[in-house]
Design a protein around this motif. Structure first.
Motif, PDB file in Angstrom:
ATOM      1  N   GLY A  75      48.915  44.878  31.126  1.00 17.02           N
ATOM      2  CA  GLY A  75      49.424  44.489  32.440  1.00 17.02           C
ATOM      3  C   GLY A  75      48.320  44.573  33.479  1.00 17.02           C
ATOM      4  O   GLY A  75      48.131  43.665  34.294  1.00 17.02           O
ATOM      5  N   ALA A  76      47.559  45.686  33.422  1.00 14.30           N
ATOM      6  CA  ALA A  76      46.480  45.890  34.390  1.00 14.30           C
ATOM      7  C   ALA A  76      45.398  44.829  34.214  1.00 14.30           C
ATOM      8  O   ALA A  76      44.936  44.228  35.195  1.00 14.30           O
ATOM      9  CB  ALA A  76      45.899  47.287  34.215  1.00 14.30           C
ATOM     10  N   TYR A  77      45.003  44.571  32.977  1.00 19.43           N
ATOM     11  CA  TYR A  77      43.946  43.577  32.734  1.00 19.43           C
ATOM     12  C   TYR A  77      44.402  42.168  33.091  1.00 19.43           C
ATOM     13  O   TYR A  77      43.615  41.363  33.600  1.00 19.43           O
ATOM     14  CB  TYR A  77      43.453  43.658  31.282  1.00 19.43           C
ATOM     15  N   ALA A  78      45.674  41.864  32.839  1.00 20.26           N
ATOM     16  CA  ALA A  78      46.175  40.532  33.196  1.00 20.26           C
ATOM     17  C   ALA A  78      46.140  40.360  34.710  1.00 20.26           C
ATOM     18  O   ALA A  78      45.810  39.283  35.228  1.00 20.26           O
ATOM     19  CB  ALA A  78      47.587  40.348  32.665  1.00 20.26           C
ATOM     20  N   THR A 147      35.371  46.640  35.230  1.00 25.23           N
ATOM     21  CA  THR A 147      34.985  45.903  36.423  1.00 25.23           C
ATOM     22  C   THR A 147      35.827  46.372  37.614  1.00 25.23           C
ATOM     23  O   THR A 147      36.733  47.177  37.450  1.00 25.23           O
ATOM     24  CB  THR A 147      35.171  44.385  36.203  1.00 25.23           C
ATOM     25  N   SER A 148      35.474  45.860  38.807  1.00 27.11           N
ATOM     26  CA  SER A 148      36.261  46.190  40.001  1.00 27.11           C
ATOM     27  C   SER A 148      36.899  44.929  40.552  1.00 27.11           C
ATOM     28  O   SER A 148      36.446  43.825  40.260  1.00 27.11           O
ATOM     29  CB  SER A 148      35.359  46.778  41.085  1.00 27.11           C
ATOM     30  N   LEU A 149      37.953  45.100  41.350  1.00 29.78           N
ATOM     31  CA  LEU A 149      38.520  43.947  42.042  1.00 29.78           C
ATOM     32  C   LEU A 149      37.492  43.483  43.072  1.00 29.78           C
ATOM     33  O   LEU A 149      36.923  44.304  43.796  1.00 29.78           O
ATOM     34  CB  LEU A 149      39.818  44.323  42.757  1.00 29.78           C
ATOM     35  N   PRO A 150      37.185  42.172  43.156  1.00 27.10           N
ATOM     36  CA  PRO A 150      36.181  41.702  44.108  1.00 27.10           C
ATOM     37  C   PRO A 150      36.616  41.990  45.549  1.00 27.10           C
ATOM     38  O   PRO A 150      37.800  41.958  45.857  1.00 27.10           O
ATOM     39  CB  PRO A 150      36.118  40.203  43.836  1.00 27.10           C
ATOM     40  N   ARG A 251      39.747  49.490  40.311  1.00 26.37           N
ATOM     41  CA  ARG A 251      38.655  49.506  39.338  1.00 26.37           C
ATOM     42  C   ARG A 251      39.279  49.735  37.968  1.00 26.37           C
ATOM     43  O   ARG A 251      40.235  50.509  37.834  1.00 26.37           O
ATOM     44  CB  ARG A 251      37.664  50.605  39.724  1.00 26.37           C
ATOM     45  N   ILE A 252      38.768  49.043  36.953  1.00 26.53           N
ATOM     46  CA  ILE A 252      39.388  49.130  35.635  1.00 26.53           C
ATOM     47  C   ILE A 252      38.338  49.239  34.544  1.00 26.53           C
ATOM     48  O   ILE A 252      37.218  48.735  34.696  1.00 26.53           O
ATOM     49  CB  ILE A 252      40.303  47.900  35.391  1.00 26.53           C
TER      50      ILE A 252
END
Lengths: 351, 239
Positions: A75-78, A147-150, A251-252
């Protein structure tokens, strides 16, 4: 003969009134509460949502999954994928997270439902690990390091400008308030949906399948249908929660998003110490968990060891959890599902 | 008219033939008893009729429809109810909820529409005192009664009873037999596997003897019990 079927109890009527007061208070809370309280509550609401879904699977459906981190991570990656690759706003991307988790649940259930009991548990874990390893190959989303959210996406998230104006505050605080509200909505909808499900005839079927598969079949219940329904619903809810948690974190990485300790072991702990197979249990469990965490988290490994010990002690001496202990002593049920048949003796004698 | 018609039904577990070309008819409204030594294939026959296990060959007709390939759930809906040899209650559900599951899913009705019937059955089967007790807390007799009650809640036209009188005291057995008789008098067709012969013969009009998956004899209970072959197989008496 005369009879009444009752589900409500006097405690549940009080609880309904209490909830009706608490919900509006919770919604206007950001007006008074500190940012750290909102962050704690965000943690409580999201963990409680995960716990309620796991409890539906294991406590009501007998499906003991230790692979729910697959749906948190997916869910988070999507969500990250739709934001980074498709340029969506993070808020609608949460919904995409739920849907992709639901899609992942289809092959997961297809394979895992061939297994029973402990094998099912291990099977779900293996599938979660496979998913983690696969996602770690996704180079556009940072591969194994994450990665992080831009910044462009986090700067103007839907509703954040409105909240900033309303509360006259910084962007970072407004984002926390947004995350808090979304988590609040999610936990309310989750508990309402699960409670509704258990009160319908599908809830009865779920309990029948858990108690005795063969007998359930012999009275016309289709166990496969009810198991699929439960598993898919839990995957969708878990995926939404995962997406929301990582929208707030911004951030993930695969190791964090697919962590069996964070998203399944803690969740099981919450359900088990609170009381499996009740809606009240996880609510109590998540509060105990947060208290333990704030007391013990600085002790590192000892924290995990003591969590394990507490879990074992509760399982041995209060197998129905703290809520079970409380409810056995007092008879209180806040979310009753049992259908009680009350026969009117006087009337039946007259007849 | 026969409600159930079985034709050349076969089932093997490995080399063991548990159903060897079994054929018989059950007229609507009849009570048929099935006896046979342990391992003769009696419970397997029930599992084949309810669809809990699939057959290797042959056909099963229920109300003139071939149900050989039909799922167990659909067979329940079409009117086949059963009790298990070892009671299989839904432990954590109450006695009333046990019936409610059967009444809603076995008849595809809303809870409210099946409740009347469930309450009636609870009184008929002597469970009215325990309606709100979790089924896991019942005594053996009560569990057997619950097996019967839950099967009845699906509103069966054909009721399969698997050793429902086994393990009960004389008094308990008599009261259960009285209940079964009254159900039969309402027109429900019954097939009843039982080792407690006096209980069985006080209800059934027809008797079938099974041995090594084969039908040895079928007919009037009195005549069958007199037959030399049956006495040898079933009672182990050298004649």
């Amino acid at each position: 003969m005369s009879y009444v079927v009752k589900v409500q109890t006097s405690a549940s009527r009080m609880a309904a009134i209490g909830t009706a007061i608490l919900i509006p208070v919770a919604f206007i809370l950001p007006l008074f509460a500190s940012r750290s309280l909102l962050q704690d509550l965000f943690f409580i609401f999201t963990m409680l949502t995960l716990a309620q879904w796991w409890n539906l699977l294991a406590g009501y459906g007998g499906l003991v999954s230790v692979g729910q981190q697959a749906f948190v991570g997916m869910g988070a990656y999507a969500m990250f994928g739709t934001v980074i690759l498709l340029g969506w706003d993070p808020v609608p991307s949460i919904l995409a997270g739920g849907i992709v988790a639901l899609l992942l649940a289809l092959p997961t259930a297809f394979f895992a439902f061939r297994l029973q009991g402990a094998y099912f548990a291990i099977g779900t874990w293996v599938i979660a690990e496979i998913t983690r390893l696969t996602v770690a190959q996704w180079k556009q989303l940072g591969g194994g390091t994450g990665t992080s959210l831009p910044r462009s996406a986090t700067r103007d998230i839907m509703f954040v400008d409105g909240i900033k104006a309303l509360f006259d505050t910084k962007t970072s605080v407004a984002r926390d308030i947004l995350a808090y509200w979304l988590a609040l909505i999610l936990v309310i909808l989750t508990i309402a949906a699960i409670y509704w499900l258990l009160r319908t005839r599908r809830g009865l079927a779920l309990a029948a399948v858990r108690d005795n598969l063969q007998a359930a079949r012999s009275v016309g219940v289709d166990p496969d249908k009810i198991k699929w329904l439960t598993f898919l619903a839990a995957a969708f809810g878990t995926g939404l929660t995962g997406a929301l948690i990582y929208m707030q974190k911004a951030r993930i990485s695969p190791d964090a998003a697919f962590s069996v300790v964070d998203w399944t072991a803690y969740v099981i702990f919450i359900v088990v110490i609170g009381g499996i197979g009740t809606i009240e249990g996880p609510i109590l469990g998540v509060i105990v968990f947060l208290l333990l965490q704030s007391l013990l988290a600085s002790y590192g490994t000892w924290y995990l060891i003591s969590l394990g010990l507490i879990g074992i002690i509760v399982m041995l001496f209060a197998p129905r959890g703290l809520w079970g202990l409380l409810s056995d002593r007092t008879g209180i049920e806040l979310f009753p599902v049992q259908r009680r048949l009350v026969m009117n003796k006087k009337l039946s004698k007259e007849k | 008219m026969s409600i159930l018609s079985i034709s050349k039904l076969c089932k093997s577990f490995g080399f063991l033939k548990v159903a060897d070309e079994i054929s018989f008819d059950v007229p609507a409204g009849q009570a048929l008893g099935i006896i046979g030594p342990n391992g003769a294939g009696k419970s397997t026959l029930f599992n084949l009729i309810t669809g809990n296990i699939s057959s290797d060959g042959g056909q099963i007709f229920f109300q003139n429809e071939d149900i050989t390939q039909v799922s167990p759930m659909k067979r329940t809906l079409s009117g086949i109810g059963r009790s298990f040899q070892i009671p299989q209650p839904f432990d954590k559900l109450t006695v009333f909820e046990n019936l409610l599951v059967a009444g809603t899913f076995g008849r595809n009705l809303d809870e409210a529409k099946t409740t009347d019937n469930c309450v009636e059955i609870l009184q008929e089967t002597g469970l009215a005192k325990h309606v709100n007790l979790p089924a896991g807390q019942l005594s053996l007799l009560e569990r057997k009664r619950l097996e019967l009650a839950r099967a009845l809640a699906t509103n069966p036209e054909l009721l399969l009873l698997d050793e429902i009188a086994g393990g009960l005291t004389q008094g308990e057995c008599d009261s259960l037999v009285a209940t079964i008789k009254s159900i039969h008098e309402k027109g429900v067709t019954i097939i009843w596997i039982e080792h407690v012969l006096h209980a069985l013969t006080s209800v059934v009009e027809h008797l079938l003897v099974l041995d090594f998956g084969r039908v040895i004899a079928i007919g009037d209970p009195g005549e069958i019990m007199k037959s030399k072959e049956v006495r040898e197989i079933y009672l182990g008496i050298e004649v």
